[in-house]
Design a protein around this motif. Structure first.
Motif: not given
Length: 329
Positions: A311-317
């Motif tokens: 499971v990979m985590l998203p990132e807020l840009i």
């Protein structure tokens, strides 16, 4: 191989050992064989190697036929990883997400003798698909565990929460959502995350709007949302649809982010060059492709290896398309 052996003055078995990179030959013998290979122009074909090893060193990749950036970036990660490990890629595409279309595409890959499968389409739970993956090492990207030995996915619910919470934290009273197609599992996950973030704040959900991932569908929905004066924040389920929303808002004279904040999903290469530069949730597409191949090759070469879900985590840009709402007179 017999010609190479005769020129090098060794047995065909020794030639085979050199070509496979084994250590049980002397350096002198290795140089003699390499010189003979160069002289004859000998190339060992994949078919010959497959006959000996029982493996084609080819993985099958099932993709959704599209020119959108996300799938192209994921495929690039797959191709780079297979090349690094001296494997080849055989790809099959499908424009339909029906069980029959996906089964047919997988059957085409199996008929090419692939050693394993990477399935990069949003499969829902269809029992009929289990038949075509049951005896072949399979890794699914953003799909269901029931089809695969392993799954590689981004936490799409976390992405939906993250986007919605960002807009709420800026002070917006609610967040409207433009979702992707209902047939896509990742779109559903983002919608679930959006709903959860609103409910956590005690906010009733506005009606969900739906697009087909295209900028055109974003534009059409943007024209609708832009005519609603109470809309101050929109979470769009893909950057490409968000581009269409930005165009529609501009045509309607709604300033971004002055009148409406817009956040996308994916962080494709063009997002930073939108007008204004698009705030978005980043997905590691190329890395997902690489990890899927790494895990598939482990399953192929070590069948007893432990299965796992990655499971990979998203990132807020954060860029310039989101801001606090303008105070109304």
């Amino acid at each position: 191989m017999a010609d190479v052996a005769a020129i090098a003055g060794v047995s065909p078995q020794t030639v085979s050992r050199v070509l496979r990179g084994l250590d049980n030959v002397t350096e002198v013998t290795r140089l003699q064989v390499e010189a003979a290979v160069e002289q004859t122009g000998y190339r060992r074909t994949g078919l010959a190697r497959a006959l000996v090893t029982g493996r084609s060193r080819t993985i099958g990749v099932l993709t959704h036929e599209t020119d959108y950036y996300a799938r192209s970036s994921m495929m690039l990660g797959i191709q780079r990883a297979t090349h690094q490990h001296d494997y080849f890629v055989s790809a099959a595409g499908t424009t339909s997400l029906s069980a029959a279309s996906i089964t047919d595409a997988i059957d085409r890959l199996r008929n090419q003798g692939v050693d394993g499968l990477v399935i990069a389409v949003p499969i829902w739970d269809e029992v009929s698909l289990l038949r075509v993956t049951a005896d072949l090492p399979t890794v699914v990207i953003d799909g269901l565990e029931s089809f695969a030995d392993e799954i590689v996915r981004v936490d799409q619910e976390a992405a939906g929460r993250m986007a919605t919470q960002h807009l709420l934290d800026l002070g917006h009273e609610t967040v409207w959502h433009l979702s992707g197609p209902t047939a896509w599992k990742d779109a559903g996950g983002r919608t679930t995350g959006w709903q959860a973030a609103l409910r956590d704040r005690g906010i009733d959900e506005p009606p969900v709007l739906y697009g087909d991932w295209s900028p055109e569908s974003g534009y059409r929905n943007g024209l609708l949302l832009g005519r609603m004066p109470d809309v101050t924040a929109i979470f769009v389920s893909s950057d490409e649809m968000a581009f269409g929303v930005l165009r529609a808002l501009d045509e309607l004279g709604r300033s971004v982010p002055g009148d409406v904040s817009v956040i996308g999903m994916d962080d494709i290469a063009l997002a930073r060059y939108a007008s204004p530069p698009l705030t978005t949730i980043r997905q590691p597409f190329s890395e997902m492709g690489r990890v899927a191949v790494e895990h598939l090759l482990t399953l192929i070469e070590e069948p007893a290896a432990e299965r796992e879900t990655v499971v990979m985590l998203p990132e807020l840009i954060v860029r310039e398309s989101t801001a606090a709402p303008t105070t109304r007179a």
